[in-house]
Write a protein that holds these residues in place. Sequence first.
Motif, PDB file in Angstrom:
ATOM      1  N   GLY A  21      24.485  15.452  34.815  1.00 48.94           N
ATOM      2  CA  GLY A  21      24.534  16.846  34.400  1.00 48.94           C
ATOM      3  C   GLY A  21      23.999  17.833  35.411  1.00 48.94           C
ATOM      4  N   TYR A  22      23.494  17.376  36.529  1.00 56.00           N
ATOM      5  CA  TYR A  22      22.997  18.292  37.562  1.00 56.00           C
ATOM      6  C   TYR A  22      24.156  18.806  38.410  1.00 56.00           C
ATOM      7  CZ  TYR A  22      18.199  17.148  36.402  1.00 56.00           C
ATOM      8  OH  TYR A  22      17.005  17.019  35.735  1.00 56.00           O
ATOM      9  N   HIS A  23      23.953  19.967  39.043  1.00 50.67           N
ATOM     10  CA  HIS A  23      24.971  20.529  39.930  1.00 50.67           C
ATOM     11  C   HIS A  23      24.288  21.448  40.939  1.00 50.67           C
ATOM     12  CE1 HIS A  23      24.768  24.263  37.544  1.00 50.67           C
ATOM     13  NE2 HIS A  23      24.800  23.487  36.494  1.00 50.67           N
ATOM     14  N   ARG A  24      25.074  22.022  41.838  1.00 54.62           N
ATOM     15  CA  ARG A  24      24.495  22.740  42.980  1.00 54.62           C
ATOM     16  C   ARG A  24      23.710  23.981  42.574  1.00 54.62           C
ATOM     17  NH1 ARG A  24      30.114  23.860  43.876  1.00 54.62           N
ATOM     18  NH2 ARG A  24      30.104  22.090  45.317  1.00 54.62           N
ATOM     19  N   GLU A  25      23.954  24.529  41.404  1.00 53.62           N
ATOM     20  CA  GLU A  25      23.269  25.751  40.998  1.00 53.62           C
ATOM     21  C   GLU A  25      21.970  25.487  40.242  1.00 53.62           C
ATOM     22  OE1 GLU A  25      26.068  28.064  38.842  1.00 53.62           O
ATOM     23  OE2 GLU A  25      27.399  28.393  40.567  1.00 53.62           O
ATOM     24  N   VAL A  26      21.648  24.232  40.003  1.00 54.97           N
ATOM     25  CA  VAL A  26      20.423  23.890  39.277  1.00 54.97           C
ATOM     26  C   VAL A  26      19.286  23.655  40.269  1.00 54.97           C
ATOM     27  CG1 VAL A  26      19.312  22.242  37.727  1.00 54.97           C
ATOM     28  CG2 VAL A  26      21.714  22.854  37.385  1.00 54.97           C
ATOM     29  N   PRO A  27      18.256  24.505  40.283  1.00 60.53           N
ATOM     30  CA  PRO A  27      17.097  24.222  41.145  1.00 60.53           C
ATOM     31  C   PRO A  27      16.422  22.931  40.684  1.00 60.53           C
ATOM     32  CG  PRO A  27      17.081  26.503  40.379  1.00 60.53           C
ATOM     33  CD  PRO A  27      18.118  25.783  39.565  1.00 60.53           C
ATOM     34  N   HIS A  28      16.132  22.058  41.624  1.00 58.36           N
ATOM     35  CA  HIS A  28      15.572  20.752  41.272  1.00 58.36           C
ATOM     36  C   HIS A  28      14.097  20.682  41.637  1.00 58.36           C
ATOM     37  CE1 HIS A  28      15.149  16.418  40.736  1.00 58.36           C
ATOM     38  NE2 HIS A  28      16.353  16.429  40.179  1.00 58.36           N
ATOM     39  N   ASP A  29      13.337  20.056  40.769  1.00 66.20           N
ATOM     40  CA  ASP A  29      11.913  19.845  41.001  1.00 66.20           C
ATOM     41  C   ASP A  29      11.722  19.024  42.280  1.00 66.20           C
ATOM     42  OD1 ASP A  29       9.209  19.396  40.812  1.00 66.20           O
ATOM     43  OD2 ASP A  29       9.254  18.691  38.739  1.00 66.20           O
ATOM     44  N   SER A  30      10.922  19.537  43.211  1.00 64.85           N
ATOM     45  CA  SER A  30      10.701  18.820  44.472  1.00 64.85           C
ATOM     46  C   SER A  30       9.511  17.881  44.395  1.00 64.85           C
ATOM     47  CB  SER A  30      10.463  19.818  45.612  1.00 64.85           C
ATOM     48  OG  SER A  30       9.231  20.503  45.447  1.00 64.85           O
ATOM     49  N   ARG A  31       8.657  18.030  43.376  1.00 58.70           N
ATOM     50  CA  ARG A  31       7.411  17.274  43.293  1.00 58.70           C
ATOM     51  C   ARG A  31       6.717  17.293  44.663  1.00 58.70           C
ATOM     52  NH1 ARG A  31       6.444  14.399  38.424  1.00 58.70           N
ATOM     53  NH2 ARG A  31       7.725  15.423  36.849  1.00 58.70           N
ATOM     54  N   SER A  32       6.191  16.160  45.108  1.00 54.14           N
ATOM     55  CA  SER A  32       5.378  16.177  46.335  1.00 54.14           C
ATOM     56  C   SER A  32       6.200  16.359  47.608  1.00 54.14           C
ATOM     57  CB  SER A  32       4.532  14.907  46.437  1.00 54.14           C
ATOM     58  OG  SER A  32       3.440  14.983  45.548  1.00 54.14           O
ATOM     59  N   ALA A  33       7.530  16.324  47.506  1.00 55.37           N
ATOM     60  CA  ALA A  33       8.330  16.682  48.675  1.00 55.37           C
ATOM     61  C   ALA A  33       8.056  18.127  49.073  1.00 55.37           C
ATOM     62  CB  ALA A  33       9.814  16.473  48.405  1.00 55.37           C
ATOM     63  N   GLY A  34       7.565  18.936  48.111  1.00 55.42           N
ATOM     64  CA  GLY A  34       7.182  20.308  48.415  1.00 55.42           C
ATOM     65  C   GLY A  34       5.976  20.409  49.322  1.00 55.42           C
ATOM     66  N   LYS A  35       5.205  19.328  49.476  1.00 53.18           N
ATOM     67  CA  LYS A  35       4.096  19.339  50.429  1.00 53.18           C
ATOM     68  C   LYS A  35       4.600  19.592  51.848  1.00 53.18           C
ATOM     69  CE  LYS A  35       0.759  16.276  48.100  1.00 53.18           C
ATOM     70  NZ  LYS A  35       1.343  16.235  46.755  1.00 53.18           N
ATOM     71  N   SER A  36       5.769  19.033  52.171  1.00 51.51           N
ATOM     72  CA  SER A  36       6.333  19.242  53.509  1.00 51.51           C
ATOM     73  C   SER A  36       6.698  20.704  53.707  1.00 51.51           C
ATOM     74  CB  SER A  36       7.561  18.350  53.708  1.00 51.51           C
ATOM     75  OG  SER A  36       7.213  16.981  53.556  1.00 51.51           O
ATOM     76  N   LEU A  37       7.101  21.379  52.632  1.00 52.20           N
ATOM     77  CA  LEU A  37       7.374  22.813  52.726  1.00 52.20           C
ATOM     78  C   LEU A  37       6.090  23.581  53.029  1.00 52.20           C
ATOM     79  CD1 LEU A  37       9.188  25.300  52.399  1.00 52.20           C
ATOM     80  CD2 LEU A  37       8.713  25.221  49.957  1.00 52.20           C
ATOM     81  N   THR A  38       4.964  23.152  52.471  1.00 52.51           N
ATOM     82  CA  THR A  38       3.685  23.790  52.798  1.00 52.51           C
ATOM     83  C   THR A  38       3.411  23.689  54.285  1.00 52.51           C
ATOM     84  OG1 THR A  38       2.847  23.198  50.607  1.00 52.51           O
ATOM     85  CG2 THR A  38       1.221  23.825  52.268  1.00 52.51           C
ATOM     86  N   SER A  39       3.730  22.537  54.868  1.00 48.99           N
ATOM     87  CA  SER A  39       3.584  22.364  56.303  1.00 48.99           C
ATOM     88  C   SER A  39       4.499  23.325  57.070  1.00 48.99           C
ATOM     89  CB  SER A  39       3.897  20.920  56.694  1.00 48.99           C
ATOM     90  OG  SER A  39       3.871  20.741  58.090  1.00 48.99           O
TER      91      SER A  39
END
Length: 607
Positions: free
Chosen positions: A322-340
Amino acid sequence: MPKRPAAPLLLLLAFLLTGWHCGKDASGDPPPSAQAELWGWEGVWVAEQRFGPRLHGPVTLLRAGAGWAARLQGETTTAERREDADGSVQWSFAFFDQGRFEGWQAGAAEAIEGHWYQAPGPVEVYPFATPVRLAPAGDEAFSGEVVPFQQDVSLNIYLEADGQDTGPEPMQYRTFLRNPERNLGIFFRIETATVEGDEIRFANRDGDVLAVGQSVEPGERFSLLFPRFGETLDFTRRSREDAPGFYARRSAEGATNLARPPEIGDGWPTASPEDAGLDAELLTDLVASMAAFEPTALRQPYIHGLLIAHRGQLVVEEYFHGYHREVPHDSRSAGKSLTSVLLGIAVQNGALASLDQPVYDLLGGVERFKNPDPRKEQMTVRHLVTMTSGLACDDDDYDSPGNEDRMQSQDDEPDWYRYTLNLPMARAPGEAGVYCTAGINLLGHVIQEATGERLPRFFHERFAEPLGISYYQMNLSPLYQAYMGGGLRLQPRDFLKMGQLYLDGGVWQGQRLLAETWVQDSAAPQATLYNDGDYGYAWWRRSYEVEGRAIDTYFASGNGGQLLFVVPELDLVVLIHAGNYSDSWTRNAFRDQYMQEAILPAALAAE
């Protein structure tokens, strides 16, 4: 990302207090026709519910006498306008406890950029910030749209007859719960269901009854009362066509070829795998296996999306459940790399002079916080981003005072930055690498102090806008501070851009956001957390043996299977989204299998 332990536990307690009712005749037994139907409960049962937020949709900001007013969904509130010395304008308005807007404007005739800060909800128990753009709409008026994070729940219960699915009662079923948003089946470990009369009893493997219910329409619908939400959720029998949270796709037939992803004006040029020179057969077989997957147990791969970019072109874009390109997905700890990434942008812009600056000097001095220790004075920004801070903060040990779950479940200190700075020291900075989410989150405080900007605005102007990212959902702490330990929600094609930014040495479409040396240092071995040299600047490192060749990768990784791989020697970026939350064994298994047996070999064919 905040693990939010309270939500799953409260939901579990709600299950323990559920009710299930069915009509009976005067004798107290089900009618004979209903009795027969009660024996046939095999299949997938789904309950879906949206819990708000109530306020969303078009919003208007307009002149109201000598002041300004904002209108949203039939409600009106006063708006505050403040003009700064440089001619820029700051805006704010709030609708009681439902949410508030904070924005900025370069000049009186320009559009207003900002964020909608929504209150916590019953499902995700912390606030969120989402971008809002108010464009000029006539004389002294602006309009835009509030699109908040929606508090949705989808619960899928699978019943398979343990023997024959016909009488006499009681009937036994094998069962499990799948929940695409949080994988609550990991916490609510039902494994058997017993139907007897008008009751169904869910139990664990030891036979302990965890929930008892009653039916509304025998064989068609049953209801579960959730005190946590104050509502009753109806479960109805579903087929493959209308159970997307359970089945990967509506059809069990596998893909026969992979179509070229569409170009939608988001900055991604596209090509088919064949035109890109990849082994299309390998990739087609991989996608076909994901699409045709038949779930029979809880601990199985639960893939939500697969995106692959090669030589700067998006060549694979596939979604499931049921997911598609317009659904923002939870990044969980992958978002730590964004902090970097944001830290590197602050360095690139000169806001932060060096990673070797002492953290406590930047944040007001050691004496302002609890547990004074000379070792705190030696802790640098570099130690935080490499998880070598020395703080008593270990996410693998719940007894550690800085453990992420402990930090988020306590109420004494809602300022999680201060909570972290108050921690005692466990060792000297740089002595050892220990997985510490609170330390990565503290980098958000460092970035804010260094740049003088709130993190949502810094993220929007310095990362989202340059990469053409117009929508995201930023999770916040109890004090509405951006939570940088993970959990930012991006649309998949936008999250993939972060990998391409690094693959191209810090440049996106000709614009440099990061120094090339920052990218190189981020991917280099900076610390050891579990395996020798496995951690850079909040990026993991891993090598795969493929066709007798060692392929080095670095990647962002988050709970559930949120994986963003950068493979420089193959000019490759790979994004996998999945829902195997709190199931690291399954996540690690499919991560390595997909990369080593399909994706990397397919890319080698293009050399």
